[in-house]
Design a protein around this motif. Structure first.
Motif, PDB file in Angstrom:
ATOM      1  N   ALA A  38      -8.751   3.474   0.079  1.00 11.96           N
ATOM      2  CA  ALA A  38      -9.387   2.607   1.077  1.00 11.96           C
ATOM      3  C   ALA A  38      -8.314   1.823   1.813  1.00 11.96           C
ATOM      4  CB  ALA A  38     -10.360   1.639   0.408  1.00 11.96           C
ATOM      5  N   LEU A  39      -8.751   1.141   2.846  1.00 16.46           N
ATOM      6  CA  LEU A  39      -7.917   0.142   3.506  1.00 16.46           C
ATOM      7  C   LEU A  39      -8.212  -1.190   2.815  1.00 16.46           C
ATOM      8  CD1 LEU A  39      -5.901  -0.223   5.821  1.00 16.46           C
ATOM      9  CD2 LEU A  39      -7.825  -0.681   7.325  1.00 16.46           C
TER      10      LEU A  39
ATOM     11  N   PRO B 281     -13.974   4.467   5.791  1.00  9.63           N
ATOM     12  CA  PRO B 281     -14.713   4.757   7.031  1.00  9.63           C
ATOM     13  C   PRO B 281     -16.184   5.032   6.742  1.00  9.63           C
ATOM     14  CG  PRO B 281     -12.622   5.893   7.042  1.00  9.63           C
ATOM     15  CD  PRO B 281     -12.759   5.293   5.678  1.00  9.63           C
ATOM     16  N   GLY B 282     -17.044   4.412   7.527  1.00 12.18           N
ATOM     17  CA  GLY B 282     -18.476   4.639   7.408  1.00 12.18           C
ATOM     18  C   GLY B 282     -19.174   3.781   6.378  1.00 12.18           C
ATOM     19  N   LYS B 283     -18.399   2.949   5.679  1.00  7.27           N
ATOM     20  CA  LYS B 283     -18.993   2.074   4.662  1.00  7.27           C
ATOM     21  C   LYS B 283     -18.651   0.621   4.953  1.00  7.27           C
ATOM     22  CE  LYS B 283     -19.322   5.272   0.781  1.00  7.27           C
ATOM     23  NZ  LYS B 283     -19.071   5.451  -0.680  1.00  7.27           N
ATOM     24  N   GLN B 284     -19.441  -0.265   4.358  1.00 10.52           N
ATOM     25  CA  GLN B 284     -19.182  -1.691   4.532  1.00 10.52           C
ATOM     26  C   GLN B 284     -17.960  -2.114   3.729  1.00 10.52           C
ATOM     27  OE1 GLN B 284     -22.824  -3.808   3.505  1.00 10.52           O
ATOM     28  NE2 GLN B 284     -23.315  -3.994   5.674  1.00 10.52           N
ATOM     29  N   ARG B 285     -17.307  -3.134   4.219  1.00 11.11           N
ATOM     30  CA  ARG B 285     -16.206  -3.725   3.481  1.00 11.11           C
ATOM     31  C   ARG B 285     -16.775  -4.358   2.207  1.00 11.11           C
ATOM     32  NH1 ARG B 285     -11.996  -7.124   7.027  1.00 11.11           N
ATOM     33  NH2 ARG B 285     -12.265  -5.183   8.210  1.00 11.11           N
ATOM     34  N   GLU B 286     -16.096  -4.149   1.086  1.00  9.44           N
ATOM     35  CA  GLU B 286     -16.601  -4.663  -0.182  1.00  9.44           C
ATOM     36  C   GLU B 286     -15.544  -5.515  -0.877  1.00  9.44           C
ATOM     37  OE1 GLU B 286     -17.503  -1.550  -2.969  1.00  9.44           O
ATOM     38  OE2 GLU B 286     -15.458  -0.802  -3.034  1.00  9.44           O
TER      39      GLU B 286
ATOM     40  N   GLY C  98       0.822  -1.197   0.000  1.00  7.28           N
ATOM     41  CA  GLY C  98       0.000   0.000   0.000  1.00  7.28           C
ATOM     42  C   GLY C  98       0.862   1.255   0.000  1.00  7.28           C
ATOM     43  N   GLY C  99       0.197   2.376  -0.206  1.00  9.82           N
ATOM     44  CA  GLY C  99       0.917   3.641  -0.192  1.00  9.82           C
ATOM     45  C   GLY C  99       0.108   4.747  -0.814  1.00  9.82           C
TER      46      GLY C  99
ATOM     47  N   GLN D 101      -4.478  -7.749   8.302  1.00  5.10           N
ATOM     48  CA  GLN D 101      -4.674  -6.514   9.059  1.00  5.10           C
ATOM     49  C   GLN D 101      -4.970  -5.319   8.159  1.00  5.10           C
ATOM     50  OE1 GLN D 101      -4.750  -6.232  12.540  1.00  5.10           O
ATOM     51  NE2 GLN D 101      -4.959  -8.435  12.202  1.00  5.10           N
ATOM     52  N   GLY D 102      -4.699  -5.447   6.873  1.00  8.09           N
ATOM     53  CA  GLY D 102      -5.000  -4.369   5.950  1.00  8.09           C
ATOM     54  C   GLY D 102      -3.798  -3.520   5.602  1.00  8.09           C
ATOM     55  N   THR D 103      -3.848  -2.936   4.424  1.00  8.38           N
ATOM     56  CA  THR D 103      -2.828  -1.999   3.981  1.00  8.38           C
ATOM     57  C   THR D 103      -3.535  -0.812   3.323  1.00  8.38           C
ATOM     58  OG1 THR D 103      -0.778  -1.754   2.689  1.00  8.38           O
ATOM     59  CG2 THR D 103      -2.486  -3.152   1.728  1.00  8.38           C
ATOM     60  N   GLN D 104      -3.100   0.383   3.668  1.00  8.15           N
ATOM     61  CA  GLN D 104      -3.779   1.592   3.208  1.00  8.15           C
ATOM     62  C   GLN D 104      -3.327   1.953   1.796  1.00  8.15           C
ATOM     63  OE1 GLN D 104      -6.213   3.457   4.719  1.00  8.15           O
ATOM     64  NE2 GLN D 104      -6.298   4.709   2.855  1.00  8.15           N
ATOM     65  N   VAL D 105      -4.309   2.233   0.957  1.00 10.33           N
ATOM     66  CA  VAL D 105      -4.057   2.761  -0.384  1.00 10.33           C
ATOM     67  C   VAL D 105      -4.720   4.132  -0.468  1.00 10.33           C
ATOM     68  CG1 VAL D 105      -4.532   2.490  -2.844  1.00 10.33           C
ATOM     69  CG2 VAL D 105      -3.883   0.503  -1.474  1.00 10.33           C
ATOM     70  N   THR D 106      -3.935   5.136  -0.798  1.00 11.76           N
ATOM     71  CA  THR D 106      -4.450   6.489  -0.933  1.00 11.76           C
ATOM     72  C   THR D 106      -4.105   7.006  -2.320  1.00 11.76           C
ATOM     73  OG1 THR D 106      -4.153   6.907   1.433  1.00 11.76           O
ATOM     74  CG2 THR D 106      -4.448   8.817   0.008  1.00 11.76           C
ATOM     75  N   VAL D 107      -5.131   7.426  -3.054  1.00 11.64           N
ATOM     76  CA  VAL D 107      -4.945   7.931  -4.411  1.00 11.64           C
ATOM     77  C   VAL D 107      -5.295   9.416  -4.417  1.00 11.64           C
ATOM     78  CG1 VAL D 107      -5.526   7.654  -6.831  1.00 11.64           C
ATOM     79  CG2 VAL D 107      -5.598   5.670  -5.304  1.00 11.64           C
TER      80      VAL D 107
END
Length: 114
Positions: A91-92, A41-46, A9-10, A106-112
């Motif tokens: 998203a995470l 945040p605030g949404k269901q995992r998809e 992620g990154g 545990q998840g990895t954050q992706v920010t675009v």
């Protein structure tokens, strides 16, 4: 002990690419269906993409043609190649392994950025 660990992620600009990896241990990896999910945040995992033990894949409509899921059973690893990234892909991202039980990383954050 089952462990799923995500990497890759990154922060990336819109239009860019990232490759996520998920390394599994403690399971007979080749037998498991694997999936990548994402959550904001605030949404269901998809579900983003899934790959069965036999290699069949499926994708969310929002990522078809841009993302590719693959697996390397020799390395106990599943990948998600993400191209032409969009800000809405932020998203995470989680890895999931499913057979008779389900396991999550545990998840990895992706920010675009736009």
């Amino acid at each position: 002990q089952v462990q799923l660990e995500e990497f890759g992620g990154g922060l990336v600009q819109a239009g860019g690419s990232l490759r996520l990896s998920c390394a599994a241990s403690g399971i007979t990896f080749a037998r498991y269906s694997m999936g990548w999910y994402r959550q904001v945040p605030g949404k269901q995992r998809e579900l983003v993409a899934g790959i069965l033990s036999g290699g069949m894949t499926n994708y969310a409509d929002s990522v078809k043609g841009r993302f590719t899921i693959s697996r390397d059973n020799a390395k106990n690893t599943v990948y998600l190649q993400m191209n032409t990234l969009k800000p809405e892909d932020t998203a995470l991202y989680y890895c999931k392994a499913v057979l008779n039980s389900a396991y999550w990383g545990q998840g990895t954050q992706v920010t675009v950025s736009s």
